[in-house]
Write an enzyme that holds these catalytic residues in place. Structure first.
Site, short mmCIF file in Angstrom:
data_model
loop_
_atom_site.label_atom_id
_atom_site.label_comp_id
_atom_site.label_asym_id
_atom_site.label_seq_id
_atom_site.Cartn_x
_atom_site.Cartn_y
_atom_site.Cartn_z
N CYS A 246 6.28 18.50 66.98
CA CYS A 246 6.47 17.47 65.96
C CYS A 246 7.97 17.24 65.78
O CYS A 246 8.72 18.18 65.56
CB CYS A 246 5.84 17.96 64.66
SG CYS A 246 6.52 17.19 63.20
N GLU A 247 8.38 15.96 65.88
CA GLU A 247 9.82 15.69 65.81
C GLU A 247 10.35 15.75 64.38
O GLU A 247 11.55 15.70 64.16
CB GLU A 247 10.15 14.33 66.44
CG GLU A 247 9.70 13.11 65.66
CD GLU A 247 10.06 11.81 66.39
OE1 GLU A 247 10.41 11.86 67.56
OE2 GLU A 247 9.97 10.76 65.74
N HIS A 248 9.45 15.84 63.40
CA HIS A 248 9.92 15.94 62.02
C HIS A 248 10.14 17.37 61.57
O HIS A 248 10.85 17.62 60.61
CB HIS A 248 8.90 15.26 61.07
CG HIS A 248 8.72 13.82 61.36
ND1 HIS A 248 7.49 13.24 61.55
CD2 HIS A 248 9.64 12.83 61.54
CE1 HIS A 248 7.66 11.94 61.81
NE2 HIS A 248 8.94 11.68 61.81
N HIS A 249 9.47 18.32 62.23
CA HIS A 249 9.59 19.71 61.81
C HIS A 249 9.93 20.66 62.97
O HIS A 249 10.20 21.84 62.74
CB HIS A 249 8.29 20.20 61.17
CG HIS A 249 7.91 19.46 59.93
ND1 HIS A 249 7.06 18.38 59.94
CD2 HIS A 249 8.28 19.64 58.64
CE1 HIS A 249 6.91 17.92 58.71
NE2 HIS A 249 7.65 18.66 57.90
N GLN B 299 2.48 11.89 67.35
CA GLN B 299 1.29 11.76 68.19
C GLN B 299 1.01 10.31 68.62
O GLN B 299 0.57 10.06 69.74
CB GLN B 299 0.08 12.36 67.47
CG GLN B 299 -1.15 12.49 68.37
CD GLN B 299 -2.28 13.20 67.69
OE1 GLN B 299 -2.06 14.14 66.92
NE2 GLN B 299 -3.50 12.79 67.96
N HIS C 284 -1.55 19.70 64.15
CA HIS C 284 -0.10 19.76 63.91
C HIS C 284 0.18 20.99 63.06
O HIS C 284 -0.30 21.08 61.93
CB HIS C 284 0.36 18.51 63.16
CG HIS C 284 0.23 17.25 63.97
ND1 HIS C 284 1.28 16.41 64.21
CD2 HIS C 284 -0.84 16.72 64.63
CE1 HIS C 284 0.87 15.41 64.97
NE2 HIS C 284 -0.40 15.57 65.23
N CYS D 76 2.68 21.75 61.50
CA CYS D 76 3.39 21.44 60.25
C CYS D 76 2.40 21.08 59.15
O CYS D 76 2.73 21.15 57.96
CB CYS D 76 4.41 20.32 60.46
SG CYS D 76 3.71 18.84 61.19
ZN LIG Z 1 5.54 17.59 61.35
#
Ligand SMILES: [Zn+2]
Length: 222
Positions: A109-112, A150, A178, A180
């Site tokens: 995941c590119e956010h976490h 995704q 995910h 996260c």
């Molecule tokens: Zn994430």
């Protein structure tokens, strides 16, 4: 962007662009220099967390993480690592749907920067050309080895297949967990995220339904 906005975007997983947001100078540094820099910064993160980097078990971690980022789990950022896919004549004249199910997915995941783990199901209908089956797996792995969302991953796999097959008749489904979502934040361990891309003949309701039925049929084969 203030930190409140950053938190909201991260946890809600919004803000997707179709292309991986890379800078134009993304590959000016060699892999060796990238590893050296990431190693230094990761050591700093560990140090800031209060970890003792002189401990035998931790001393090699910054280098291992840096090498893993550049050479393995984010190696799909570099277009030089894109699999070379050769087209073959469809000598068997198999003009039905070809489905490759349950391709193992490991992405991040590119956010976490925590794992996305799941299955990818891909189908295409030959327009006279075929590709080696393992090339489909390689293409999935290439786009998975990036910091991802995704939805974008689904579209990138579909676009990569269309380009390789020189055909629009392609479908992709991703069913993934995910970490996260499941291991932090909302902590929902039962949630999986389903995304799909249907193009060409797969926009036809009957063809789409056949693909979905096959994917749902005997989900795991031997
Ligand atoms: Zn994430």
């Amino acid at each position: 962007m203030n930190t409140d906005t950053i938190d909201i975007i991260g946890d809600e997983h919004i803000g997707t662009s179709p292309e991986t947001p890379l800078r134009p100078d993304a590959f000016e540094l060699s892999d060796d220099i990238k590893i050296e820099r990431i190693q230094k910064h990761f050591a700093e993160i560990m140090h800031t967390l209060g970890l003792d980097l002189t401990d035998d078990s931790l001393s090699g971690t910054p280098h291992r993480v840096a090498k893993m980022f550049v050479q393995e789990i984010f190696s799909g950022l570099n277009p030089a690592n894109k699999p070379d896919i050769k087209l073959f004549d469809n000598k068997y004249h198999y003009n039905e749907m070809l489905i490759e199910k349950n391709i193992t997915l490991y992405s991040y995941c590119e956010h976490h920067f925590v794992p996305i783990i799941g299955r990818v199901h891909v189908a295409y209908i030959s327009n006279g050309n075929v590709i080696g089956l393992s090339k489909i797996n390689r293409l999935v792995q290439f786009y998975a080895k990036r910091p991802q969302v995704q939805e974008r991953l689904t579209n990138q796999i579909a676009a990569g297949l269309k380009e390789a097959l020189q055909s629009e008749d392609v479908a992709v489904i991703i069913d993934a967990v995910h970490l996260c979502v499941s291991s932090r934040g909302i902590r929902d361990t039962n949630t999986s995220t389903l995304t799909a891309s249907y193009s060409g003949k797969f926009r036809d309701e009957k063809t789409k339904t056949e693909f979905i039925l096959q994917v749902n049929n005997s989900k795991q084969t031997v």
